[in-house]
Design a protein around this motif. Sequence first.
Motif, PDB file in Angstrom:
ATOM      1  N   PRO A 101       0.815  -1.228   0.000  1.00  0.00           N
ATOM      2  CA  PRO A 101       0.000   0.000   0.000  1.00  0.00           C
ATOM      3  C   PRO A 101       0.840   1.266   0.000  1.00  0.00           C
ATOM      4  CG  PRO A 101      -0.834  -1.591   1.596  1.00  0.00           C
ATOM      5  CD  PRO A 101       0.496  -2.096   1.139  1.00  0.00           C
ATOM      6  N   SER A 102       1.987   1.231   0.693  1.00  0.00           N
ATOM      7  CA  SER A 102       2.857   2.408   0.712  1.00  0.00           C
ATOM      8  C   SER A 102       3.415   2.694  -0.675  1.00  0.00           C
ATOM      9  CB  SER A 102       4.008   2.189   1.710  1.00  0.00           C
ATOM     10  OG  SER A 102       3.515   1.936   2.996  1.00  0.00           O
ATOM     11  N   LEU A 103       3.795   1.629  -1.384  1.00  0.00           N
ATOM     12  CA  LEU A 103       4.269   1.807  -2.762  1.00  0.00           C
ATOM     13  C   LEU A 103       3.181   2.428  -3.631  1.00  0.00           C
ATOM     14  CD1 LEU A 103       6.161  -1.554  -3.451  1.00  0.00           C
ATOM     15  CD2 LEU A 103       7.172   0.696  -3.127  1.00  0.00           C
ATOM     16  N   ALA A 104       1.970   1.916  -3.493  1.00  0.00           N
ATOM     17  CA  ALA A 104       0.863   2.411  -4.314  1.00  0.00           C
ATOM     18  C   ALA A 104       0.599   3.890  -4.072  1.00  0.00           C
ATOM     19  CB  ALA A 104      -0.393   1.586  -4.032  1.00  0.00           C
ATOM     20  N   VAL A 105       0.568   4.278  -2.802  1.00  0.00           N
ATOM     21  CA  VAL A 105       0.292   5.678  -2.465  1.00  0.00           C
ATOM     22  C   VAL A 105       1.422   6.584  -2.962  1.00  0.00           C
ATOM     23  CG1 VAL A 105       0.030   7.311  -0.563  1.00  0.00           C
ATOM     24  CG2 VAL A 105      -1.144   5.104  -0.493  1.00  0.00           C
ATOM     25  N   ALA A 106       2.674   6.185  -2.711  1.00  0.00           N
ATOM     26  CA  ALA A 106       3.809   7.010  -3.115  1.00  0.00           C
ATOM     27  C   ALA A 106       3.856   7.179  -4.627  1.00  0.00           C
ATOM     28  CB  ALA A 106       5.110   6.378  -2.611  1.00  0.00           C
ATOM     29  N   LEU A 107       3.603   6.091  -5.366  1.00  0.00           N
ATOM     30  CA  LEU A 107       3.639   6.176  -6.829  1.00  0.00           C
ATOM     31  C   LEU A 107       2.557   7.097  -7.370  1.00  0.00           C
ATOM     32  CD1 LEU A 107       4.383   2.490  -7.885  1.00  0.00           C
ATOM     33  CD2 LEU A 107       5.798   4.485  -8.313  1.00  0.00           C
ATOM     34  N   ARG A 108       1.356   6.911  -6.883  1.00  0.00           N
ATOM     35  CA  ARG A 108       0.248   7.697  -7.442  1.00  0.00           C
ATOM     36  C   ARG A 108       0.356   9.180  -7.064  1.00  0.00           C
ATOM     37  NH1 ARG A 108      -4.865   5.171  -9.540  1.00  0.00           N
ATOM     38  NH2 ARG A 108      -4.290   3.016  -9.922  1.00  0.00           N
ATOM     39  N   LEU A 109       0.946   9.454  -5.910  1.00  0.00           N
ATOM     40  CA  LEU A 109       1.106  10.850  -5.514  1.00  0.00           C
ATOM     41  C   LEU A 109       2.175  11.569  -6.331  1.00  0.00           C
ATOM     42  CD1 LEU A 109       0.855  10.708  -1.608  1.00  0.00           C
ATOM     43  CD2 LEU A 109      -0.789  11.703  -3.209  1.00  0.00           C
ATOM     44  N   ARG A 110       3.239  10.861  -6.689  1.00  0.00           N
ATOM     45  CA  ARG A 110       4.406  11.491  -7.300  1.00  0.00           C
ATOM     46  C   ARG A 110       4.492  11.315  -8.811  1.00  0.00           C
ATOM     47  NH1 ARG A 110       7.149  15.192  -5.591  1.00  0.00           N
ATOM     48  NH2 ARG A 110       9.201  14.329  -6.047  1.00  0.00           N
ATOM     49  N   ALA A 111       3.799  10.326  -9.368  1.00  0.00           N
ATOM     50  CA  ALA A 111       3.979   9.995 -10.786  1.00  0.00           C
ATOM     51  C   ALA A 111       3.667  11.179 -11.700  1.00  0.00           C
ATOM     52  CB  ALA A 111       3.108   8.799 -11.157  1.00  0.00           C
ATOM     53  N   ARG A 112       2.610  11.915 -11.405  1.00  0.00           N
ATOM     54  CA  ARG A 112       2.203  13.013 -12.284  1.00  0.00           C
ATOM     55  C   ARG A 112       3.150  14.208 -12.199  1.00  0.00           C
ATOM     56  NH1 ARG A 112      -2.244  10.386 -10.587  1.00  0.00           N
ATOM     57  NH2 ARG A 112      -3.863   9.905 -12.150  1.00  0.00           N
ATOM     58  N   GLU A 113       3.955  14.270 -11.139  1.00  0.00           N
ATOM     59  CA  GLU A 113       4.851  15.411 -10.958  1.00  0.00           C
ATOM     60  C   GLU A 113       6.225  15.177 -11.575  1.00  0.00           C
ATOM     61  OE1 GLU A 113       5.074  16.114  -6.810  1.00  0.00           O
ATOM     62  OE2 GLU A 113       2.897  16.224  -6.507  1.00  0.00           O
ATOM     63  N   LEU A 114       6.549  13.951 -11.939  1.00  0.00           N
ATOM     64  CA  LEU A 114       7.880  13.619 -12.435  1.00  0.00           C
ATOM     65  C   LEU A 114       7.832  13.302 -13.923  1.00  0.00           C
ATOM     66  CD1 LEU A 114       8.901  11.391  -9.402  1.00  0.00           C
ATOM     67  CD2 LEU A 114       9.585  13.754  -9.850  1.00  0.00           C
ATOM     68  N   GLU A 115       8.956  13.544 -14.598  1.00  0.00           N
ATOM     69  CA  GLU A 115       8.951  13.529 -16.059  1.00  0.00           C
ATOM     70  C   GLU A 115       8.963  12.136 -16.676  1.00  0.00           C
ATOM     71  OE1 GLU A 115      12.049  15.923 -17.582  1.00  0.00           O
ATOM     72  OE2 GLU A 115      11.311  17.787 -16.703  1.00  0.00           O
TER      73      GLU A 115
END
Length: 357
Positions: A187-201
């Motif tokens: 769950p931590s991986l899922a939350v971290a990915l979805r929060l940051r994916a749109r901000e990184l290139e």
Amino acid sequence: MGEHRIAGLLNFIVVAAVGAVAYTDWVIVADVSLAYLYVLPIALCALVNPLPFTIALGVVCTFLGDIFGPPAVSLYWRVVHNVVYLASFLVVGFLVTLIARQRDRMAEEVRRQRDEYERDLELAAQVQHRVLPRPLSLPGIDIAAEMKTARLLGGDYYDFFPVSDDVVDVVIADVSGKGAAAALLMPSLAVALRLRARELEGPAQVIADLDGVLKQMTNSATFVTMFYARLNRASRILQYANAGHNPPVLMRAGSCEALLLEEAGGPILGILNGAQYSDASITLGTGDILTLFTDGVTEQENALGDEFAVDRLKDVICHDGTGSAAEVVARVSEAVSAFAGETVQADDLTLVVLKVL
């Protein structure tokens, strides 16, 4: 069923032991009473039977000792011997019964805690599966996935989600170990990915960012392998980075030409300080099939110890690649299961299939 079988076996031993002592006391040893040997069958009886049954056996053993033992010099000593033996038998039976009851209480407490733990695991497994993405329908692509855990909880993770109108991210990961400890990271991986994916290139930046997050959450004994891809549906360019994960298989349409996407990436997540990651890209065509998988697919063994291996995975995709992504996932899963036969699943099995329409 096993407890009843053990109780029956012990009761058989009790009867046999009582008979053996009585026979020995009567036939073999004529001058010395062996009634004290009845203590052993009485103790065994108390372990598996209620106290009244043990008391009755104590009375029977006292009677047998009086009948088959050497005759007493007088009625007084005969009564004294019988009282002493009966009292001894009852004390032993009572003490062993207390021990048996305490054992039963402890066993019941262990069963209660085990049942609570299993219920907690079942709830955790439900939460874990809710974290996984639902089927995604987007113009131009077909995505399907499946995860079969080796235990109730698994350490694999996959996800796919749009980051813009034309871009969709696809990820698969494998946390070191199995069971609850590995599953807690998912769950931590899922939350971290979805929060940051749109901000990184790109995938490399996402993986590098997640590497830092992972080091803050865990110690160096826990690591994660990951493959991260970003597909532009308009240009059909797939950008990807691999952090020590199994290279996905890209099957080209109209042929069985299979490529392994292993050119770019970096080390496993969570281990090295200052790890660097790089991207690679490839253009997909209509009908191309990208298959992401964990080692539970290719390293599954059969009864002979042979592994399913990447070549068998390629053969299944080639043979069944004309179907939908969900059909390809189902065929691969069935092929792995058929190959394993009666061999127990040793690791979590996770598949993500992306097909270009």
